[in-house]
Design a protein around this motif. Sequence first.
Motif, PDB file in Angstrom:
ATOM      1  N   LEU A  17      19.458  -8.243 -40.479  1.00  0.00           N
ATOM      2  CA  LEU A  17      18.869  -9.218 -39.567  1.00  0.00           C
ATOM      3  C   LEU A  17      19.960  -9.888 -38.760  1.00  0.00           C
ATOM      4  O   LEU A  17      21.092  -9.965 -39.227  1.00  0.00           O
ATOM      5  CB  LEU A  17      18.092 -10.266 -40.364  1.00  0.00           C
ATOM      6  CG  LEU A  17      16.849  -9.755 -41.057  1.00  0.00           C
ATOM      7  CD1 LEU A  17      16.286 -10.824 -41.957  1.00  0.00           C
ATOM      8  CD2 LEU A  17      15.812  -9.317 -40.062  1.00  0.00           C
ATOM      9  N   TRP A  91      14.529 -14.645 -46.738  1.00  0.00           N
ATOM     10  CA  TRP A  91      15.640 -14.078 -45.975  1.00  0.00           C
ATOM     11  C   TRP A  91      16.975 -14.700 -46.372  1.00  0.00           C
ATOM     12  O   TRP A  91      17.992 -14.000 -46.433  1.00  0.00           O
ATOM     13  CB  TRP A  91      15.380 -14.238 -44.479  1.00  0.00           C
ATOM     14  CG  TRP A  91      14.190 -13.459 -44.045  1.00  0.00           C
ATOM     15  CD1 TRP A  91      13.016 -13.946 -43.553  1.00  0.00           C
ATOM     16  CD2 TRP A  91      14.027 -12.038 -44.113  1.00  0.00           C
ATOM     17  NE1 TRP A  91      12.143 -12.920 -43.312  1.00  0.00           N
ATOM     18  CE2 TRP A  91      12.729 -11.740 -43.641  1.00  0.00           C
ATOM     19  CE3 TRP A  91      14.845 -10.997 -44.529  1.00  0.00           C
ATOM     20  CZ2 TRP A  91      12.241 -10.440 -43.574  1.00  0.00           C
ATOM     21  CZ3 TRP A  91      14.360  -9.694 -44.458  1.00  0.00           C
ATOM     22  CH2 TRP A  91      13.078  -9.431 -43.984  1.00  0.00           C
ATOM     23  N   LEU A 101      23.013 -10.761 -43.457  1.00  0.00           N
ATOM     24  CA  LEU A 101      22.683 -11.538 -42.266  1.00  0.00           C
ATOM     25  C   LEU A 101      23.945 -11.964 -41.549  1.00  0.00           C
ATOM     26  O   LEU A 101      24.922 -12.365 -42.185  1.00  0.00           O
ATOM     27  CB  LEU A 101      21.889 -12.791 -42.629  1.00  0.00           C
ATOM     28  CG  LEU A 101      20.422 -12.606 -42.950  1.00  0.00           C
ATOM     29  CD1 LEU A 101      19.811 -13.930 -43.379  1.00  0.00           C
ATOM     30  CD2 LEU A 101      19.674 -12.075 -41.760  1.00  0.00           C
TER      31      LEU A 101
END
Length: 196
Positions: A17, A91, A101
Motif C-alpha cells: 500500500l 492496515w 506500507l
Amino acid sequence: MCPAWVHGVRSVLDVCLPLREDAEGPSPPVASYLEEVLLGMVGGAGDPATKGVEPEVRRSSGRVSPAHRMEALQSIVAVAPAQRVCTSLFWLVIAGIFGHLRQDGLKTLREDLGESWFALTLQAMGKFTGDRELQDAVMSALPFVFAQVVYRLLVDGFVEDRKQFVKGAEPLLLKSSQISHFELTGFQASAEAVRR
C-alpha cells in the motif's frame, strides 16, 4: 480458496500500500467480524455463563459486569466510526508486523484513524453519559477487540499464510494488540497487560 474481499491476494506479503487508484486490494469486512468477535468474549452470546441469565439492571454507580460491558460494546462497534477505526488498524498492524506500507501511506492511515477514533469516542461519551465506569470499560476494551478482529481477518483472508498465523497465534495476537493499543492510546502496552 481466497475470500472475495481479498481480491485474489493470497499472502499478506503480496500486499503493498498505498494502492493505485485503479487497483483493487483487500477490503476487509470489519462489520461482520466485529459482531463475531463479540460472540466469543466473556459476557457475549457464546459465553456459557450467560445462557439463560437475564442481566440485572445496571445503576451508573454499580460495578460493570461482563454482560453490561458486552451490551455496551455491541452498541458501540455497530457504528460507522468503529468500523473505520478497525479498518485503519488492520492496515497499520500489517504495516507494523510485515512492513508493507510506505511512510506516506502510514501518515494517511494514522490521520484517518485519529479522525475515526475521535468520532467513536464522542459517540461513546454520548451513549454512556453519566456512566463513566461503563464508558471506561468499553473504551479500554476496544483496542483488544479490534486486535482480535485484525487477527481473524489475517487468518481468514490470506490463505497462503493461514497455517503460519494459526501456529504463531499468540505472538501475532500479542503484537496486533500492542500495535492497536499504541495507535489508539499513544501508550505502549506490555505483554503482561495485554494478556490480562
